[in-house]
Design a protein around this motif. Sequence first.
Motif, mmCIF file in Angstrom:
data_model
loop_
_atom_site.group_PDB
_atom_site.id
_atom_site.type_symbol
_atom_site.label_atom_id
_atom_site.label_comp_id
_atom_site.label_asym_id
_atom_site.label_seq_id
_atom_site.Cartn_x
_atom_site.Cartn_y
_atom_site.Cartn_z
ATOM 1 N N GLU A 1 0.815 -1.197 0.000
ATOM 2 C CA GLU A 1 0.000 0.000 0.000
ATOM 3 C C GLU A 1 0.860 1.264 0.000
ATOM 4 O O GLU A 1 0.494 2.257 -0.627
ATOM 5 C CB GLU A 1 -0.937 0.001 1.204
ATOM 6 N N CYS A 2 1.980 1.238 0.715
ATOM 7 C CA CYS A 2 2.825 2.427 0.794
ATOM 8 C C CYS A 2 3.500 2.720 -0.537
ATOM 9 O O CYS A 2 3.588 3.883 -0.942
ATOM 10 C CB CYS A 2 3.855 2.265 1.905
ATOM 11 N N PHE A 3 3.969 1.680 -1.230
ATOM 12 C CA PHE A 3 4.569 1.914 -2.544
ATOM 13 C C PHE A 3 3.526 2.433 -3.518
ATOM 14 O O PHE A 3 3.819 3.317 -4.337
ATOM 15 C CB PHE A 3 5.224 0.644 -3.084
ATOM 16 N N ALA A 4 2.304 1.916 -3.453
ATOM 17 C CA ALA A 4 1.237 2.399 -4.334
ATOM 18 C C ALA A 4 0.978 3.878 -4.082
ATOM 19 O O ALA A 4 0.767 4.661 -5.020
ATOM 20 C CB ALA A 4 -0.028 1.585 -4.124
ATOM 21 N N ALA A 5 1.017 4.288 -2.822
ATOM 22 C CA ALA A 5 0.832 5.700 -2.480
ATOM 23 C C ALA A 5 1.973 6.540 -3.055
ATOM 24 O O ALA A 5 1.751 7.638 -3.571
ATOM 25 C CB ALA A 5 0.744 5.872 -0.969
ATOM 26 N N GLY A 6 3.192 6.029 -2.976
ATOM 27 C CA GLY A 6 4.340 6.741 -3.531
ATOM 28 C C GLY A 6 4.247 6.898 -5.035
ATOM 29 O O GLY A 6 4.567 7.955 -5.582
ATOM 30 N N VAL A 7 3.779 5.859 -5.716
ATOM 31 C CA VAL A 7 3.619 5.926 -7.172
ATOM 32 C C VAL A 7 2.534 6.939 -7.528
ATOM 33 O O VAL A 7 2.703 7.758 -8.439
ATOM 34 C CB VAL A 7 3.298 4.530 -7.748
ATOM 35 N N LEU A 8 1.418 6.907 -6.794
ATOM 36 C CA LEU A 8 0.341 7.869 -7.034
ATOM 37 C C LEU A 8 0.838 9.300 -6.828
ATOM 38 O O LEU A 8 0.567 10.188 -7.634
ATOM 39 C CB LEU A 8 -0.839 7.570 -6.107
ATOM 40 N N PHE A 9 1.592 9.509 -5.756
ATOM 41 C CA PHE A 9 2.149 10.830 -5.468
ATOM 42 C C PHE A 9 3.088 11.273 -6.589
ATOM 43 O O PHE A 9 3.035 12.424 -7.039
ATOM 44 C CB PHE A 9 2.885 10.811 -4.123
ATOM 45 N N ALA A 10 3.926 10.368 -7.059
ATOM 46 C CA ALA A 10 4.872 10.702 -8.133
ATOM 47 C C ALA A 10 4.130 11.097 -9.410
ATOM 48 O O ALA A 10 4.525 12.048 -10.087
ATOM 49 C CB ALA A 10 5.801 9.521 -8.400
ATOM 50 N N LYS A 11 3.060 10.384 -9.708
ATOM 51 C CA LYS A 11 2.279 10.710 -10.910
ATOM 52 C C LYS A 11 1.604 12.070 -10.781
ATOM 53 O O LYS A 11 1.495 12.803 -11.760
ATOM 54 C CB LYS A 11 1.243 9.626 -11.171
ATOM 55 N N ALA A 12 1.161 12.402 -9.562
ATOM 56 C CA ALA A 12 0.451 13.670 -9.348
ATOM 57 C C ALA A 12 1.396 14.853 -9.193
ATOM 58 O O ALA A 12 1.113 15.950 -9.675
ATOM 59 C CB ALA A 12 -0.439 13.563 -8.109
ATOM 60 N N GLU A 13 2.531 14.650 -8.537
ATOM 61 C CA GLU A 13 3.413 15.763 -8.174
ATOM 62 C C GLU A 13 4.742 15.782 -8.925
ATOM 63 O O GLU A 13 5.477 16.755 -8.836
ATOM 64 C CB GLU A 13 3.686 15.738 -6.662
ATOM 65 N N LEU A 66 7.101 -8.032 -6.718
ATOM 66 C CA LEU A 66 8.008 -8.810 -5.879
ATOM 67 C C LEU A 66 8.043 -8.348 -4.426
ATOM 68 O O LEU A 66 8.684 -8.993 -3.599
ATOM 69 C CB LEU A 66 9.422 -8.781 -6.474
ATOM 70 N N ILE A 67 7.382 -7.239 -4.118
ATOM 71 C CA ILE A 67 7.351 -6.752 -2.741
ATOM 72 C C ILE A 67 5.976 -7.070 -2.163
ATOM 73 O O ILE A 67 4.954 -6.765 -2.769
ATOM 74 C CB ILE A 67 7.639 -5.248 -2.664
ATOM 75 N N VAL A 68 5.965 -7.700 -1.000
ATOM 76 C CA VAL A 68 4.700 -8.054 -0.361
ATOM 77 C C VAL A 68 4.657 -7.432 1.032
ATOM 78 O O VAL A 68 5.696 -7.205 1.666
ATOM 79 C CB VAL A 68 4.520 -9.583 -0.255
ATOM 80 N N ASP A 69 3.435 -7.156 1.495
ATOM 81 C CA ASP A 69 3.266 -6.654 2.853
ATOM 82 C C ASP A 69 3.571 -7.775 3.840
ATOM 83 O O ASP A 69 3.197 -8.929 3.624
ATOM 84 C CB ASP A 69 1.833 -6.160 3.079
ATOM 85 N N SER A 70 4.248 -7.427 4.914
ATOM 86 C CA SER A 70 4.578 -8.405 5.952
ATOM 87 C C SER A 70 3.789 -8.101 7.208
ATOM 88 O O SER A 70 3.624 -6.937 7.572
ATOM 89 C CB SER A 70 6.076 -8.353 6.283
ATOM 90 N N GLU A 71 3.315 -9.142 7.839
ATOM 91 C CA GLU A 71 2.657 -8.992 9.126
ATOM 92 C C GLU A 71 3.716 -9.142 10.210
ATOM 93 O O GLU A 71 4.573 -10.021 10.139
ATOM 94 C CB GLU A 71 1.571 -10.055 9.310
ATOM 95 N N PHE A 72 3.662 -8.258 11.205
ATOM 96 C CA PHE A 72 4.615 -8.333 12.299
ATOM 97 C C PHE A 72 4.006 -9.118 13.446
ATOM 98 O O PHE A 72 2.854 -8.918 13.811
ATOM 99 C CB PHE A 72 5.006 -6.932 12.784
ATOM 100 N N ASN A 73 4.794 -9.997 14.018
ATOM 101 C CA ASN A 73 4.383 -10.766 15.177
ATOM 102 C C ASN A 73 4.390 -9.828 16.382
ATOM 103 O O ASN A 73 5.425 -9.244 16.717
ATOM 104 C CB ASN A 73 5.350 -11.939 15.377
#
Length: 90
Positions: A1-13, A66-73
């Motif tokens: 989700e964070c990388f998707a936000a960064g890509v969206l930001f890059a496209k907009a700004e 290739l990047i996946v979200d990880s759940e923290f124990n």
Amino acid sequence: ECFAAGVLFAKAEGILPAPEANHAVKGAIEEALRCKAEGKEEVILFNLCGHGNFDMAAYDKYNQGLIVDSEFNEQEVAMALSCIPKVPDQ
């Protein structure tokens, strides 16, 4: 989700955020969407602390899926936090 936000930001700004800064970008986007849903107009401020020009390999991995979200124990997080030295109140 964070990388998707960064890509969206890059496209907009036109600025590619450093991956670490994408957490703040994601939070700002979530707040903007909340305001939109509630019909509110608020000022949303966040700190973009770096560009991602040196992190192109990480963005490439994200784009390849290739990047996946990880759940923290929770127990491991609590154990790690318990090792942080206590600093006396000033």
